[in-house]
Structure formats: C-alpha cells, structure tokens
Scaffold this active site. Structure first.
Site: not given
Ligand code: BG6
Length: 471
Positions: A172, A364
C-alpha cells in the site's frame, strides 16, 4: 453467468510479518516501527515496546508456522502472501551484513510452503521499517534508505532466487501520504510534516521500488514483481460535475502511485498537483532512468469504496481502510464502519485494466468481524456465514471482471488466519478462516480452530470457484 477462473489461478491467503509473527526480538531481530505502535494508527506511539502491544507476540506464527502452513495447505492454497520483516534480516537496517538467523527463518517458511506446492508471494516491505532507520534517518524522508533497501533486496533475492517467483515491493505504497510513520517510517509527527516532506519520501520509495524491480529481473529473470496499492473506489456523491471532478482528483491520489510504477514516469497531471501543493520533488540525475523499470503486474488491497464530493462537509463521513470519505447511502457497512461494496471490486479491476492492460493480483480482501467461538458436536468453531457471504459476493464480482476481459493472476484473502489488525492493532477484529485464541487483553491459549469459512474456502479452491453463488 458461469464464473470462470483460469486453471492456474492463484488462490490463497495473505498475512504480514508484523501482524502475525511475534518473536519481536528473537534470533537477532531488531525493532521495527510496529514494535512501538501499540495502537496502530489510531493512538500514540510508545517510547519502548510495551506489553500492551499485541504485535510483540502476534499469533506466534514465528513458532507455529508449520502448523499454520499445514492448515493453509489443507484448504488447498496455491499461494501464500507473507512479508519478510526487514528488521529480521538487517536488525538496524543500515548494516552491510545480514542476520543469518533471520534468513534461516524465511528459508524454513518458504520450504514449508513449497513442500505443499504453495507458491510464496513475498512482500518486501509491509509497514515494517526498522525502527533505527526511523529514528536515525527519519525513515524514507532520507534518500539513504534507497541504498539500504537495495542492499536488503539484493540479499533476499540472492538467497531465495530459486524458490520465490512472485514479489511485491511496498505494501500500500500510497499510504505514505496519510500515514507517514506506518507507510514510510517517518518518525517526525505528521502534524510537523509538509506535503513536500511526504511526497519527497514517496519519491524515494518509488525509486527504491523501481530499483528492486531492476535488481529482481537481473538476479531472477523469471521473477514477476508487482507494485501494491491500497485500492479504494471513489464514486462521485452526486452527478453534479463538481463532484465528478472531485472524484477524478481523489482517484489520482491513488493512480499517481500506479502511474509511476506501471508507466515508468511521473504523470503530466502531477505538474499542476505539485504546483498547487507547493511540492518540488528533488531528483537525482539517474532517477528518471531508474523509474523506467516498471512492474510486471499490479496488486492491490480492496475492502471498500467511498464517495467524494466537492464539499464533503455537507454529508455524513464514513470510516474506512486508512482512508475515509462520504457515506454511500446504498451500501451496508462492517462492524468497523467500512462500507461493503462487492461491485466496487469489479469496477476497480476494470478501471486498472483499462488504464494499464497489465495483469492484476488481488492480494487483500476480507471482512474484519467479531467472531464467537462455539462448540458444535464437541468441536470448537465459528459459524461465520457473514464472512462467507462477504467473500462469496466479492469473488462473484471478481469473476465478472474476468468475464469483462480483465486479466487476473490470483486472489489472496486478507488475514487468512486471525492476526493483529493494522489500523487499530487489535485481535477482536478477525479476518481469518482459522480462529486464533488470543484476545485484545492478551489472554488466550493461541490454539487454532477451523471456522465454517475454512471448509467453504477449501471448496471454492477445489472447484476453482464453481460453488460461488450469485444472489
Ligand atoms: C491493509 C493492510 O491496509 O488492510 C493490512 O495492508 C491490514 O496490513 C488490512 O491489516 C486490514 O486493515 P485492518 O486495520 O483491519 O487490519
């Protein structure tokens, strides 16, 4: 619609070292920023590691990985996404020589995966900057971290080149802008940082990511390296063109990071963006050339969508995965207030693919929920139909994205075994197919129990998605 996943689709689960390993000082490991973040991103940091920090023990994956990987294999995982804790390999981060015991640990984890035919998918940096780098250099604000990271990458690539094919650089990476400590190990409090500081740190991470791609391709010509971004869909709150423009701008907060890593250069819109923000990126002569080392695929997390408006103060705010927007009146939310939007996954897959035509990997996705351990026929379990529904609905939409023409390499459900949450650092928020007996107050036996979703996911993998149901 008949849902069709490729025969080589990589089904699996995802975890991160700092959220599951524990053993925070064992076998020569150094401290990482997570060891002083007992509250995730929602509270203060501590001066030293304190007992209340659940990550210090995590779910004790460090000692129980064999048992856990066996359970993943029982579900039929084709891949396991996990991160290497940088501070296990370089305890301080700036040493020349690695810690052999740290490398040995990952030798064993990788071998254990391969024993069951599980492909390791390794994240190089998952919110785990060594604490020494944070305190001494202010993390990624310093250009010196590029060299330290390169050294770390070289060591792990050389060590695992014959065993690991899939790599991700920074987890991220777009989180650096809003969470500078977690995203980039920046020790200076966020309130004292300027946009210049955080975008410069982002630049250093982007250069380091491109260097990692270059190095990986040199050392392992067969390797596939992906970028990893926090994927959030932004819907305009109304059809008012002002809201549409606001939504386009929010999309660019994210797309900036994929644009650089996939296209190999700063997009043209950053000229204006940086001018407005008062940012001037300091580049070294080689940086532009280095950035041309683009990724092989795009990976992202997807949990929720949000709405955007020109004037957000007119609307109720929603909560979310390290980001928040305006509440969408059409969506329900999780117990943590994250708005659940399976169709958003189809949307974002198409959005990425239309823009880049590069394979995608959903690394995810999942539902953080409060689970209740019950006994059925003398066996402890969790009847987590809510999780099955969440995952089913997202996978159905992923199937539709594939049918739309999007190339998807695989799907790893987040926290396939319960672990400590990142944003709130708690254990009560569970994502797993496997229940871990450990509670927010630190009590619990650490025993593992299979939830109902364990058997469901096993069947999803076994049938390559054929049991998924469209409602
Ligand atoms: C992502 C992170 O932001 O979301 C994971 O990459 C994190 O580390 C996951 O655990 C879910 O967020 P949370 O806060 O519920 O753990």
């Amino acid at each position: 619609m008949a849902i069709k996943f490729n025969d080589d689709f990589l089904w699996g689960g995802a975890i991160a070292a700092n959220q599951c390993e524990g053993a925070y000082l064992e076998d020569g490991k150094g401290l990482s920023i997570q060891d002083i973040m007992p509250n995730g991103v929602v509270g203060d940091i501590s001066d030293e590691p304190i007992e209340e920090n659940l990550k210090l023990i995590g779910i004790d994956f460090y000692h129980r990985y064999k048992e856990d990987i066996k359970l993943f294999a029982e579900m039929g995982f084709k891949t396991l996404r996990f991160s290497i804790a940088w501070s296990r390999i370089f305890p301080k981060g700036d040493e020349q020589e690695p810690n052999e015991l740290g490398l040995k640990f990952y030798d064993s984890v990788i071998d254990e995966c391969l024993k069951y035919g599980i492909e390791p998918l390794v994240t190089l940096s998952h919110y785990e900057t060594p604490l020494h780098l944070a305190k001494t250099y202010d993390g990624w604000r310093s250009r010196k971290l590029i060299g330290f990271f390169e050294n770390y990458c070289r060591v792990v690539f050389e060590r695992y080149k014959d065993k690991v094919k899939y790599w991700l650089t920074f987890n991220e990476i777009n989180a650096v802008i809003h969470f500078p400590l977690m995203g980039a190990g920046i020790y200076t409090p966020k309130s004292k940082l300027t946009k210049q500081d955080v975008y410069q740190a982002a630049h250093h991470e982007l250069v380091a990511s491109a260097l990692a791609v270059k190095l990986a391709h040199e050392i392992m010509p067969e390797a596939k390296v992906g970028c990893m971004v926090l994927g959030v869909v932004n819907y305009p709150m109304t059809p008012n063109p002002d809201d549409m423009i606001a939504s386009m701008e929010r999309d660019r907060d994210l797309m900036f990071f994929t644009d650089v890593q996939v296209r190999g250069k700063y997009p043209r819109y950053t000229k204006k963006l940086f001018r407005d923000l008062g940012v001037e990126i300091q580049m070294e002569p080689d940086d532009e050339e280095i950035l041309k080392n683009t990724v092989d695929f795009i990976s992202f997390s997807y949990y929720m969508s949000k709405c955007t408006a020109k004037d957000v103060s007119k609307y109720e705010r929603g909560r979310g995965n390290l980001t928040s927007g305006v509440k969408n009146p059409y969506l329900k939310e999780s117990e943590w207030g994250w708005q659940i939007d399976p169709q958003g996954l189809r949307y974002i897959c198409n959005y990425f693919y239309d823009r880049y035509e590069k394979p995608l990997f959903i690394v995810e996705n999942g539902l953080g929920a409060i689970d209740e351990l019950v006994e059925v026929n003398g066996i402890k379990t969790v009847i987590d139909d809510y999780r099955i529904k969440y995952l089913n609905d997202h996978l159905v939409e992923l199937g539709k994205a594939i049918d739309d023409g999007v190339e998807v390499m695989g799907y790893t459900s987040w926290g396939c075994i319960d672990l400590v949450s990142a944003s709130t650092a708690e254990l009560k928020k569970r994502y797993g197919f496997i229940y871990v007996d450990r509670n927010n107050d630190g009590t619990g036996s650490l025993e593992r129990y299979k939830k109902k979703s364990f058997y469901w996911y096993k069947e999803v993998i076994e049938t390559n998605g054929k049991i998924l149901k469209e409602e």
